[in-house]
Design an enzyme around this catalytic site. Structure first.
Site, short mmCIF file in Angstrom:
data_model
loop_
_atom_site.label_atom_id
_atom_site.label_comp_id
_atom_site.label_asym_id
_atom_site.label_seq_id
_atom_site.Cartn_x
_atom_site.Cartn_y
_atom_site.Cartn_z
N ASP A 139 0.85 -1.20 0.00
CA ASP A 139 0.00 0.00 0.00
C ASP A 139 0.89 1.24 0.00
OD1 ASP A 139 -2.72 1.25 0.36
OD2 ASP A 139 -1.57 2.19 1.97
N TYR A 159 3.31 9.75 0.79
CA TYR A 159 4.27 9.07 1.67
C TYR A 159 5.72 9.41 1.28
CZ TYR A 159 0.06 6.47 2.94
OH TYR A 159 -1.21 6.12 3.32
N LYS A 208 -2.04 6.15 -4.28
CA LYS A 208 -3.19 7.06 -4.04
C LYS A 208 -2.90 8.45 -4.59
CE LYS A 208 -3.68 4.66 0.36
NZ LYS A 208 -2.33 4.63 0.92
N HIS A 230 -7.21 9.62 -2.44
CA HIS A 230 -6.76 9.47 -1.04
C HIS A 230 -7.78 10.03 -0.04
CE1 HIS A 230 -2.75 8.94 1.25
NE2 HIS A 230 -3.74 8.84 2.10
N1 LIG Z 1 -5.67 5.97 3.38
C1 LIG Z 1 -5.25 6.67 4.40
O1 LIG Z 1 -5.66 7.83 4.63
C2 LIG Z 1 -4.27 6.08 5.34
C3 LIG Z 1 -3.62 4.93 4.98
N2 LIG Z 1 -2.71 4.35 5.83
C4 LIG Z 1 -2.04 3.12 5.36
O2 LIG Z 1 -2.20 2.11 6.36
C5 LIG Z 1 -0.92 1.66 6.78
C6 LIG Z 1 -0.95 1.20 8.21
O3 LIG Z 1 -1.39 2.22 9.07
P1 LIG Z 1 -0.46 2.95 10.14
O4 LIG Z 1 -1.10 4.25 10.44
O5 LIG Z 1 0.93 2.94 9.65
O6 LIG Z 1 -0.61 2.12 11.47
P2 LIG Z 1 -0.52 0.59 11.94
O7 LIG Z 1 -1.74 0.33 12.73
O8 LIG Z 1 -0.18 -0.31 10.84
O9 LIG Z 1 0.67 0.68 12.98
C7 LIG Z 1 2.00 0.86 12.59
C8 LIG Z 1 2.86 0.85 13.85
O10 LIG Z 1 2.75 -0.41 14.48
C9 LIG Z 1 4.02 -0.93 14.77
N3 LIG Z 1 3.91 -2.39 14.61
C10 LIG Z 1 3.76 -3.08 13.45
N4 LIG Z 1 3.66 -4.40 13.68
C11 LIG Z 1 3.76 -4.55 15.02
C12 LIG Z 1 3.74 -5.69 15.86
N5 LIG Z 1 3.62 -6.93 15.37
N6 LIG Z 1 3.86 -5.50 17.20
C13 LIG Z 1 3.99 -4.24 17.71
N7 LIG Z 1 4.02 -3.12 16.96
C14 LIG Z 1 3.91 -3.28 15.62
C15 LIG Z 1 4.96 -0.28 13.77
O11 LIG Z 1 6.26 -0.16 14.27
P3 LIG Z 1 7.61 -0.41 13.42
O12 LIG Z 1 7.40 0.09 12.03
O13 LIG Z 1 8.62 0.41 14.17
O14 LIG Z 1 7.88 -1.88 13.48
C16 LIG Z 1 4.32 1.09 13.61
O15 LIG Z 1 4.76 1.95 14.64
C17 LIG Z 1 -0.01 2.85 6.49
O16 LIG Z 1 1.35 2.52 6.50
C18 LIG Z 1 -0.55 3.30 5.16
O17 LIG Z 1 -0.06 2.45 4.13
C19 LIG Z 1 -2.48 4.89 7.07
C20 LIG Z 1 -3.09 6.05 7.47
C21 LIG Z 1 -4.03 6.74 6.63
O1 LIG Z 2 -2.34 8.17 4.53
C1 LIG Z 2 -2.15 9.12 5.23
C2 LIG Z 2 -0.98 9.30 6.08
O2 LIG Z 2 -0.46 10.59 6.10
C3 LIG Z 2 -1.18 11.67 5.56
C4 LIG Z 2 -0.67 12.98 6.07
O3 LIG Z 2 0.67 13.16 5.82
C5 LIG Z 2 -2.64 11.51 5.80
O4 LIG Z 2 -3.37 12.57 5.31
C6 LIG Z 2 -3.07 10.26 5.14
O5 LIG Z 2 -4.36 9.92 5.44
#
Ligand SMILES: NC(=O)C1=CN([C@@H]2O[C@H](COP(=O)(O)OP(=O)(O)OC[C@H]3O[C@@H](n4cnc5c(N)ncnc54)[C@H](OP(=O)(O)O)[C@@H]3O)[C@@H](O)[C@H]2O)C=CC1
Ligand SMILES: O=C1CO[C@H](CO)[C@@H](O)[C@@H]1O
Length: 318
Positions: free
Chosen positions: A50, A55, A84, A117
């Site tokens: 993703d 990003y 996105k 997005h």
């Molecule tokens: N469409 C949108 O608007 C959005 C899309 N996204 C997408 O969703 C993805 C995931 O969401 P995100 O907000 O990153 O949050 P997550 O819920 O995936 O959490 C990520 C965090 O969890 C930690 N982590 C991962 N696996 C474990 C584990 N097994 N045990 C303990 N901690 C863990 C990671 O640490 P570490 O990396 O240090 O291991 C990181 O700090 C994003 O990367 C992005 O691709 C996210 C936000 C908005």
């Molecule tokens: O995917 C996401 C993570 O970061 C962005 C901001 O920088 C958010 O807007 C978005 O939803």
């Protein structure tokens, strides 16, 4: 579908979406961290990445993909790559170039899925978050329905196989469905144990739209959560202990069993591998209900900068 078989979700195009993907939003990490994470993920079995222009690391993701293709570890056609369209590129004449930029950065001749997005457009230009001299964010008036039509043209041209949306409410999706030649195949929204989002999930599924859960682990470490973090919820820990699994694995499995695609982010090799080991166990109906009961309708990502945008999605009931 058997309870254990949750690895593939069928899109309306007929294409298969690997249900578990790697999230790549890594604002604090280096390009090398991202390259290492993508390499580890694909080597552990992930086939879905993703990505997003915002990003700012699609070149690093593309670098890792290219390395693995050259090394013979993976073929392009076995990967499912999502990107996105950022909010400053909603104007229809900007859509194709934005998609092409992501494709170039990722080093790909086509994308598997491209999402709008957010429904809210921001003022067109170089800055991802354009602001006036007082620091106020500048909006664009473009209607996402017009953006959608430009996305459809990109499918016609063969640049992308599937198109969808992210952070859209059911009412906003309905507006697109009313005019779409090519209907949205996916809505990517925040879902975790404290935000079930079930009404939106039901609406999407009833309309042939798959749902991807972002921030599935509720982005641990987020200081703004006023209650027990998801991974530390006693119910989750207890089930994890019983199943000899980790809390993260239980949560990912819970979301897969809800019929969702799930995209946990990690740059830690051991966690990347851990998060993929979720196809060798299942949760009972009772365990699913126990986890459902943790829902607090608590949204982490409220996108505060656009609260008064006319297309802000989270004022709609779902
Ligand atoms: N469409 C949108 O608007 C959005 C899309 N996204 C997408 O969703 C993805 C995931 O969401 P995100 O907000 O990153 O949050 P997550 O819920 O995936 O959490 C990520 C965090 O969890 C930690 N982590 C991962 N696996 C474990 C584990 N097994 N045990 C303990 N901690 C863990 C990671 O640490 P570490 O990396 O240090 O291991 C990181 O700090 C994003 O990367 C992005 O691709 C996210 C936000 C908005
Ligand atoms: O995917 C996401 C993570 O970061 C962005 C901001 O920088 C958010 O807007 C978005 O939803």
């Amino acid at each position: 579908m058997s309870d254990r078989d949750r690895s593939i979700i069928r899109l309306r195009s007929g294409q298969k979406l690997p249900a578990l993907g790697l999230g790549t939003y890594a604002p604090k990490e280096s390009e090398d961290d991202v390259i290492r994470a993508v390499r580890a993920a694909i080597k552990s079995g992930y086939r879905h990445l993703d990505c997003a222009a915002i990003y700012r690391n699609e070149r690093a993701v593309g670098h890792a993909i290219k390395q693995l293709i050259v090394e013979g570890v993976i073929k392009r056609e076995d990967l499912f790559i999502t990107s996105k369209l950022w909010n400053t590129c909603h104007r229809p004449d900007l859509v194709r170039a934005s998609l092409k930029k992501s494709m170039d950065d990722l080093g790909l001749k086509y994308l598997d899925m491209y999402l709008i997005h957010w429904p809210m457009g921001l003022k067109e230009g170089e800055a991802f978050h354009p602001k006036d001299e007082n620091g106020k964010i500048l909006f664009s008036e473009v209607d996402y329905v017009d953006t959608w039509k430009a996305l459809e043209d990109c499918v016609d041209e063969g640049l992308v196989k599937n198109i969808g949306v992210s952070n859209f409410s059911s009412r906003q999706i309905k507006r697109i469905l009313e005019v779409a030649r090519i209907k949205p195949c996916n809505n990517q929204v925040e879902i975790h144990v404290h935000l079930a989002n079930q009404k939106l999930v039901d609406y999407c599924h009833e309309n042939g739209i798959t749902v991807t859960a972002y921030s599935p682990l509720a982005a641990p470490g987020n200081a703004s959560v006023p209650f027990t973090p998801s991974l530390e919820e006693p119910v989750i820990k207890e089930i994890a202990q019983k199943k000899k699994k980790t809390p993260a694995q239980v949560i990912i499995r819970f979301l897969l069993q809800r019929g969702l695609s799930v995209i946990p982010k990690s740059v830690t090799v051991e966690r990347i591998e851990e998060n993929f080991q979720v196809f060798d166990f299942s949760l009972s109906e009772d365990e699913m209900q126990q986890i459902f009961s943790l829902n607090k309708d608590h949204r982490l990502n409220i996108e505060e900068i656009a609260l008064d945008h006319k297309y802000y999605p989270f004022n709609d009931p779902f």
